[in-house]
Motif scaffolding. Structure first.
Motif, PDB file in Angstrom:
ATOM      1  N   ALA A 406      51.933  57.845 -44.379  1.00  0.00           N
ATOM      2  CA  ALA A 406      52.121  57.541 -45.799  1.00  0.00           C
ATOM      3  C   ALA A 406      51.989  56.045 -46.074  1.00  0.00           C
ATOM      4  CB  ALA A 406      53.498  58.033 -46.252  1.00  0.00           C
ATOM      5  N   THR A 407      52.359  55.223 -45.108  1.00  0.00           N
ATOM      6  CA  THR A 407      52.358  53.769 -45.295  1.00  0.00           C
ATOM      7  C   THR A 407      50.969  53.161 -45.126  1.00  0.00           C
ATOM      8  OG1 THR A 407      54.627  53.692 -44.439  1.00  0.00           O
ATOM      9  CG2 THR A 407      53.422  51.600 -44.546  1.00  0.00           C
ATOM     10  N   TYR A 408      50.191  53.741 -44.216  1.00  0.00           N
ATOM     11  CA  TYR A 408      48.871  53.172 -43.898  1.00  0.00           C
ATOM     12  C   TYR A 408      47.774  54.204 -44.185  1.00  0.00           C
ATOM     13  CZ  TYR A 408      51.796  49.821 -41.383  1.00  0.00           C
ATOM     14  OH  TYR A 408      52.747  48.894 -41.045  1.00  0.00           O
ATOM     15  N   PRO A 409      47.434  54.396 -45.444  1.00  0.00           N
ATOM     16  CA  PRO A 409      46.463  55.436 -45.803  1.00  0.00           C
ATOM     17  C   PRO A 409      45.046  55.166 -45.303  1.00  0.00           C
ATOM     18  CG  PRO A 409      46.969  54.058 -47.705  1.00  0.00           C
ATOM     19  CD  PRO A 409      47.928  53.664 -46.625  1.00  0.00           C
ATOM     20  N   HIS A 410      44.745  53.923 -44.936  1.00  0.00           N
ATOM     21  CA  HIS A 410      43.383  53.593 -44.507  1.00  0.00           C
ATOM     22  C   HIS A 410      43.192  53.681 -43.001  1.00  0.00           C
ATOM     23  CE1 HIS A 410      42.516  52.403 -48.574  1.00  0.00           C
ATOM     24  NE2 HIS A 410      43.498  51.514 -48.564  1.00  0.00           N
ATOM     25  N   VAL A 411      44.267  54.012 -42.285  1.00  0.00           N
ATOM     26  CA  VAL A 411      44.155  54.168 -40.831  1.00  0.00           C
ATOM     27  C   VAL A 411      43.793  55.612 -40.532  1.00  0.00           C
ATOM     28  CG1 VAL A 411      45.348  53.967 -38.619  1.00  0.00           C
ATOM     29  CG2 VAL A 411      45.842  52.339 -40.461  1.00  0.00           C
ATOM     30  N   SER A 412      42.785  55.804 -39.697  1.00  0.00           N
ATOM     31  CA  SER A 412      42.348  57.164 -39.371  1.00  0.00           C
ATOM     32  C   SER A 412      43.439  57.900 -38.599  1.00  0.00           C
ATOM     33  CB  SER A 412      41.062  57.131 -38.549  1.00  0.00           C
ATOM     34  OG  SER A 412      41.310  56.612 -37.256  1.00  0.00           O
ATOM     35  N   GLU A 413      43.395  59.216 -38.687  1.00  0.00           N
ATOM     36  CA  GLU A 413      44.428  60.042 -38.043  1.00  0.00           C
ATOM     37  C   GLU A 413      44.475  59.811 -36.534  1.00  0.00           C
ATOM     38  OE1 GLU A 413      45.750  64.754 -37.817  1.00  0.00           O
ATOM     39  OE2 GLU A 413      44.217  64.093 -39.247  1.00  0.00           O
ATOM     40  N   GLY A 414      43.294  59.586 -35.938  1.00  0.00           N
ATOM     41  CA  GLY A 414      43.253  59.368 -34.492  1.00  0.00           C
ATOM     42  C   GLY A 414      43.844  58.042 -34.056  1.00  0.00           C
ATOM     43  N   ASN A 415      43.888  57.062 -34.961  1.00  0.00           N
ATOM     44  CA  ASN A 415      44.413  55.742 -34.611  1.00  0.00           C
ATOM     45  C   ASN A 415      45.884  55.560 -34.967  1.00  0.00           C
ATOM     46  OD1 ASN A 415      41.996  54.682 -33.530  1.00  0.00           O
ATOM     47  ND2 ASN A 415      41.247  54.141 -35.570  1.00  0.00           N
ATOM     48  N   LEU A 416      46.392  56.374 -35.884  1.00  0.00           N
ATOM     49  CA  LEU A 416      47.763  56.189 -36.371  1.00  0.00           C
ATOM     50  C   LEU A 416      48.825  56.150 -35.268  1.00  0.00           C
ATOM     51  CD1 LEU A 416      48.170  58.183 -39.702  1.00  0.00           C
ATOM     52  CD2 LEU A 416      48.831  55.805 -39.274  1.00  0.00           C
ATOM     53  N   PRO A 417      48.810  57.076 -34.293  1.00  0.00           N
ATOM     54  CA  PRO A 417      49.871  57.041 -33.281  1.00  0.00           C
ATOM     55  C   PRO A 417      49.900  55.753 -32.481  1.00  0.00           C
ATOM     56  CG  PRO A 417      48.648  59.107 -33.197  1.00  0.00           C
ATOM     57  CD  PRO A 417      47.880  58.194 -34.074  1.00  0.00           C
TER      58      PRO A 417
END
Length: 471
Positions: A406-417
């Protein structure tokens, strides 16, 4: 009374001849003087479109329509994707517009290394990029336009045999389906020092620093997916003190002659320490659950043919503990460091100096900073400090996986963790690895202003300058 006889013209001339002589002699003299004077130049004509074909665009005068041109097509086959750059040069090797831009730049994912099991499919992944590149080159110049393919760290990690099979498939593709000029040795895996040197040439060329003394050039750190490069010009005396490398290893210093000036370029590439490769090294330290992985994520990280458990701790990620793991992964206190000054993993740091003071930092550094929100993604450059990465890392490490989404909408799902890990790594790499001060100003760079256009700050331009000067 008798009418007076009308006086004839000859009689009048005779009567007033004295007056006529007095008046006519000065007039004749004036006419004679005017006849002898040089004629005034013709009024200048208006410039035609052809006259205006050479236009000033900033630091250079770039031909806009006439004169000899040459093109170069460079593929950057990186670990995270493939990119093609097309450049056009005039006879002085100054960039010329291709349409409205100073380069054609197209990219796609995934990279060649993702096709390790199918070399032919790896080559075919470049077809759409090749077609767009060819369309940018005039038909009559295609056979003389060189095309190079430089694979970087992603292919280096696959092993020599697999990498060579992919490269051969690319050579076959260019030979059979391309109208551009290709040679087998123009399709290769770049060693890291080549990549770093090309990047240094690119940025200093675009900034107009080539040809000036080394202290006026800028240093470069380029964080790719598989490796990170540092390059900067050093003095001749420092170059003479460079440590000897083992047989088969690249020398620390390259000698370059550019714009009539000799440079001693310190350049080193750290394989396994690009952003994506470093994740694997950091997870090896953690051995399972990692303080660098966001709470709530449980998965496996795949890189270079390997798989690494990537699980968040129940207590959540921790910047301090993650930083400790990153320092271990970087091998900052490597006992093999036998030189007076080292960066990390036992590598000589080049001695520092004026050529390193003004540092431009490229690639994943810019991307993560933009995604974390402390630089504007729409700007080509940004002035930051390493401490900005530290602050961003501390914010990210406090979040769980859902909060981060929710905080970083521009980060891809694969990079978020891995956002906490990536930002912590970037801060630690700059401060502990390369020895920068936390509040030292650096320039994040994605594109560089050149004349009236922006050009990608990427190593392919350096390669294009080299091949264009040889052909």
């Amino acid at each position: 009374m008798k009418r007076a006889r009308q006086e004839s013209i000859p009689d009048k001339i005779q009567r007033y001849k004295g007056v006529i002589l007095v008046v006519s002699i000065p007039l004749l003299l004036i006419s004679f003087v005017l006849f002898l004077m040089p004629r005034s130049p013709a009024a200048p004509k208006l410039m035609t479109t052809e006259d205006m074909s050479t236009v000033a665009v900033g630091r250079k005068t770039v031909p806009g329509g006439l004169g000899p041109r040459s093109y170069a097509v460079i593929f950057d086959a990186g670990s995270s994707g493939s990119r093609v750059h097309v450049y056009c040069f005039d006879k002085n090797l100054d960039l010329v517009h291709i349409g409205k831009e100073l380069e054609l730049f197209v990219q796609k994912k995934p990279g060649l290394s993702s096709y390790a099991e199918d070399p032919k499919e790896a080559a075919n992944s470049l077809v759409s990029l090749l077609e767009q590149a060819e369309s940018a080159v005039p038909v009559e110049l295609r056979q003389s336009t060189p095309v190079r393919v430089g694979a970087t760290a992603g292919l280096r990690t696959l092993g020599d045999e697999t990498a060579e099979e992919i490269l051969q498939a690319v050579r076959d593709l260019l030979r059979d389906k391309s109208s551009l000029k290709s040679q087998p040795d123009w399709v290769t895996v770049l060693d890291g020092t080549q990549e770093g040197a090309y990047q240094w040439v690119t940025i200093n060329y675009l900034l107009g620093r080539l040809g000036k003394k080394y202290s006026k050039t800028v240093g470069v750190v380029d964080l790719g997916g598989g490796s990170v490069q540092m390059a900067y010009a050093i003095s001749e005396s420092d170059a003479a003190k460079s440590p000897r490398t083992s047989d088969g290893e690249e020398k620390y210093v390259k000698e370059l002659l550019l714009k009539g000036t000799k440079y001693y370029l310190y350049v080193h590439s750290y394989l396994h320490y690009g952003l994506l490769a470093a994740r694997a090294e950091i997870l090896k330290v953690a051995e399972g659950s990692s303080s660098c992985v966001l709470n709530g994520y449980h998965g496996t990280y795949k890189y270079g043919g390997g798989e690494f458990p990537a699980n968040g701790l129940p207590s959540g990620a921790s910047f301090a503990e993650c930083r400790s793991d990153v320092v271990k992964a970087l091998r900052v206190d490597e006992p093999a460091c036998t030189h007076m000054k080292c960066t990390f993993a036992g590598v000589w740091n080049g001695g520092g100096g004026d050529g390193q003071k003004n540092l431009f930092v490229a690639s994943f550094f810019f991307d993560r900073a933009a995604e974390a929100g402390f630089v504007d993604a729409n700007l080509p450059v940004a002035k930051v400090k390493p401490s900005d990465f530290e602050e961003a890392a501390k914010r990210a490490c406090k979040l769980n996986a859902d909060e981060a989404k929710a905080t970083y909408p521009h980060v891809s799902e694969g990079n978020l963790p891995y956002l906490c890990m990536d930002l912590t790594y970037q801060y630690t790499l700059l401060v502990d690895g390369f020895g920068l001060g936390p509040w030292q100003e650096i320039t994040l760079v994605k594109k560089v202003q050149y004349g009236d256009a922006l050009v990608e700050a990427a190593w392919p331009l350096g390669s294009a300058i080299e091949v264009a000067s040889l052909t």
